[in-house]
Scaffold this motif. Structure first.
Motif, PDB file in Angstrom:
ATOM      1  N   GLU A  25       0.841  -1.194   0.000  1.00  0.00           N
ATOM      2  CA  GLU A  25       0.000   0.000   0.000  1.00  0.00           C
ATOM      3  C   GLU A  25       0.880   1.250   0.000  1.00  0.00           C
ATOM      4  O   GLU A  25       2.026   1.218   0.469  1.00  0.00           O
ATOM      5  N   CYS A  71      -6.885   1.259   2.482  1.00  0.00           N
ATOM      6  CA  CYS A  71      -7.648   2.517   2.539  1.00  0.00           C
ATOM      7  C   CYS A  71      -7.198   3.474   1.442  1.00  0.00           C
ATOM      8  O   CYS A  71      -8.014   4.217   0.886  1.00  0.00           O
ATOM      9  N   GLU A 173     -12.623  -2.340   2.368  1.00  0.00           N
ATOM     10  CA  GLU A 173     -13.273  -2.010   3.656  1.00  0.00           C
ATOM     11  C   GLU A 173     -14.363  -0.944   3.471  1.00  0.00           C
ATOM     12  O   GLU A 173     -14.307   0.137   4.082  1.00  0.00           O
ATOM     13  N   TYR A 252      -7.028  -9.048  11.409  1.00  0.00           N
ATOM     14  CA  TYR A 252      -5.735  -8.701  11.992  1.00  0.00           C
ATOM     15  C   TYR A 252      -5.614  -9.311  13.385  1.00  0.00           C
ATOM     16  O   TYR A 252      -6.611  -9.452  14.111  1.00  0.00           O
ATOM     17  N   GLU A 309      -6.220  -9.111   3.687  1.00  0.00           N
ATOM     18  CA  GLU A 309      -5.351  -8.451   4.681  1.00  0.00           C
ATOM     19  C   GLU A 309      -5.347  -9.302   5.933  1.00  0.00           C
ATOM     20  O   GLU A 309      -6.420  -9.594   6.493  1.00  0.00           O
TER      21      GLU A 309
HETATM   22  O1  AHR Z   1      -3.076  -2.460   6.233  1.00  0.00           O
HETATM   23  C1  AHR Z   1      -3.385  -1.228   6.802  1.00  0.00           C
HETATM   24  C2  AHR Z   1      -4.852  -0.863   6.683  1.00  0.00           C
HETATM   25  O2  AHR Z   1      -5.617  -1.764   7.416  1.00  0.00           O
HETATM   26  C3  AHR Z   1      -5.443  -0.940   5.301  1.00  0.00           C
HETATM   27  O3  AHR Z   1      -5.211   0.197   4.549  1.00  0.00           O
HETATM   28  C4  AHR Z   1      -6.901  -1.081   5.585  1.00  0.00           C
HETATM   29  O4  AHR Z   1      -7.580  -1.786   4.595  1.00  0.00           O
HETATM   30  C5  AHR Z   1      -6.937  -1.809   6.921  1.00  0.00           C
HETATM   31  O5  AHR Z   1      -7.783  -1.206   7.821  1.00  0.00           O
END
Ligand code: AHR
Length: 507
Positions: A25, A71, A173, A252, A309
């Protein structure tokens, strides 16, 4: 001691190599400083792309790279990132550090990077703040061969042949940074964007609708209900087939009590270590939850599940920009990765792709750059040791009797994790001992085949918090010494907090 049975003659679903995918990113030093240093840099580069990073990732056989976000994708306007660099407009990267982005890394640079890496591009369209036309024209620019307006523009910008773009994300997201939408509103939008995300020539897009946060199974259900005309992956889009072929979700491993206190990446006690592992192990339940919803609508499993992710998310390294999400990477991160991969392998019948967040200098990185130095993190080594699972057939592996475990809060955490696969006459077994202090003897009863000579690799360190830097690399792969085979019985001793792989030929 733990005993397990491996049915080596009962190959199951293929472990898609794309489960070992990556994510880059425009965030902190992932793209700028990580992948891209520019042509004038003293860091060895090809056309501005950092060669040490490319070489390290080629050694992992990375199958795909997701870009430009995250994002950021829903703020990105691709036309700002093509043409002569000096003419490209700047923009504000509002999500990540509020810094000015100069667009020097754009479509051509990304596609050149994928070519150098030998990785499939996974491009995420801007659904949050872009337009359907903008997305449609980006695909035309990337993949069309004839004299169409966008193909002509691409040629004017120096690229004659179209690229191949297999993976196409419809936003990111949307329930949060991607537009703050409800599932119904997004599903409608995804159908609209999917409809105009056309296949040009022989480039067939695999359209991935942006999915749920963690265990939001309702989001997945709404996406399945709105998929298009038919369930299933169509060869040709637009008429009579689905507007998207896969749905994603994000998970995550976050341990702390709040976003402001997620805990340090390097300074943690044993309790925090185990709580991290409880969070990581939750991926099994969450995968099963999404898969169950999908099975209800798509029993033939033609729609893919994509975890685009995943990884650890700790407090940023003290003294670094809070918006850049730079964190160190310890042996704990490596074990989080190995536990995830075991779960991915077990769900290979539904999960078609996963992308670690993120590849360089951000969150659970494979690589850290420090000036012209490159650091291979402990997580990198898990990806390397598991390479043999790419496109292999998963094998059933079941613990006999009790799985070693410990109570962590109100959860019983299994402290042993394993998975196996077979390919080209070989079997690869991945084994993790999560116990912080005790070694574990594993006896694996390998059934249905003759086991040939065995070799093993081990990843561990004296401390779970051990991590690599430009000057000190305590976490490296060594040969696994304590492995033996008698008949079909494989015996391995796993040190405390360790990950090992054992490979053997079968006949
Ligand atoms: O990986 C960091 C951020 O985590 C990404 O931009 C977003 O998709 C997620 O919230």
């Amino acid at each position: 001691m733990v005993r397990a049975v491996l049915e080596a003659d009962l190959p199951g679903p293929r472990i898609n190599r794309h489960l070992y995918g990556h994510f880059a990113e425009h965030l902190g030093r992932c793209v700028y400083g990580g992948f891209w240093v520019g042509e004038d840099s003293e860091v060895p580069n090809e056309g501005g792309l950092r060669l040490d990073v490319v070489e390290a990732l080629r050694a992992l056989d990375i199958p795909n790279l997701r870009w430009p976000g995250g994002c950021f994708a829903d703020t990105y306007h691709w036309r700002d990132g093509v043409g002569p660099r000096e003419d490209r407009p700047t923009m504000v990267n509002s999500h990540w550090g509020d810094v000015v982005e100069d667009n020097s890394f754009g479509t051509h640079e990304f596609m050149a990077l994928c070519e150098l890496l030998g990785a499939d591009p996974y491009v995420s369209a801007n659904v949050g703040s872009g337009t359907v036309r903008e997305a449609a024209e980006w695909i035309e620019y990337l993949t069309r061969a004839d004299d169409s307006p966008m193909a002509r523009l691409r040629r004017e910008n120096g690229r004659d042949e179209p690229w191949r773009v297999p993976f196409w994300g419809l936003g990111n997201e949307p329930w949060g940074c991607g537009g703050g939408m409800g599932s119904g509103a997004y599903a409608e939008l995804a159908r609209q964007y999917g409809t105009y995300s056309l296949d040009h020539g022989d480039n067939h897009l695999y359209r991935i609708a942006a999915g749920a946060a963690d265990a939001d199974y309702r989001w997945t259900e709404v996406l399945l209900q709105n998929l298009g005309r038919h369930l299933g992956v169509g060869e040709v889009t637009g008429h009579g087939t689905n507007t998207y072929q896969a749905v994603s979700f994000h998970h995550y491993t976050i341990v702390g009590d709040s976003w402001d206190a997620k805990g340090s990446a390097t300074r943690f006690d044993t309790d925090e270590y185990y709580r991290t592992m409880v969070k990581a192990a939750a991926i099994e339940r969450i995968l099963a939850g999404h898969a169950a919803v999908m099975d209800a609508y798509d029993p033939d499993r033609r729609v893919g599940l994509v975890l685009d992710e995943w990884g650890t998310w700790f407090d940023v390294e003290p003294g670094t920009n809070p918006g850049f999400l730079f964190q160190q990477n310890t042996l704990r991160d490596a074990l989080v990765a190995s536990v995830h991969f075991d779960a991915f392998h077990r769900h290979a019948d539904r999960l078609v792709m996963a992308n670690i967040a993120q590849t360089v200098n951000v969150l659970q990185a494979m690589l850290l750059t420090d000036g012209d130095a490159l650091v291979l993190t402990p997580s990198y080594h898990v990806f390397a040791m598991n390479k043999g699972h790419h496109d292999a057939a998963s094998l059933p592996l079941a613990v006999r009797g009790a799985t070693p475990s410990r109570t962590v809060g109100d959860t019983e955490l299994a402290t042993f994790s394993a998975s196996a696969s077979t390919k080209d006459g070989r079997v690869l077994v991945s084994l993790t001992n999560l116990d912080a202090t005790e070694p574990l003897v594993v006896e694996l009863d390998v059934r249905g085949v003759q086991v040939g000579s065995v070799e093993g690799h081990l990843l561990t360190a004296p401390e779970i918090s051990a991590h690599n830097t430009a000057t000190d690399t305590p976490v490296v792969v060594s040969d696994l010494q304590d492995v033996s085979v008698h008949g079909g019985l494989l015996r391995v001793t796993l040190p405390a907090h360790s990950f090992a792989t054992v490979g053997f030929a079968v006949s």
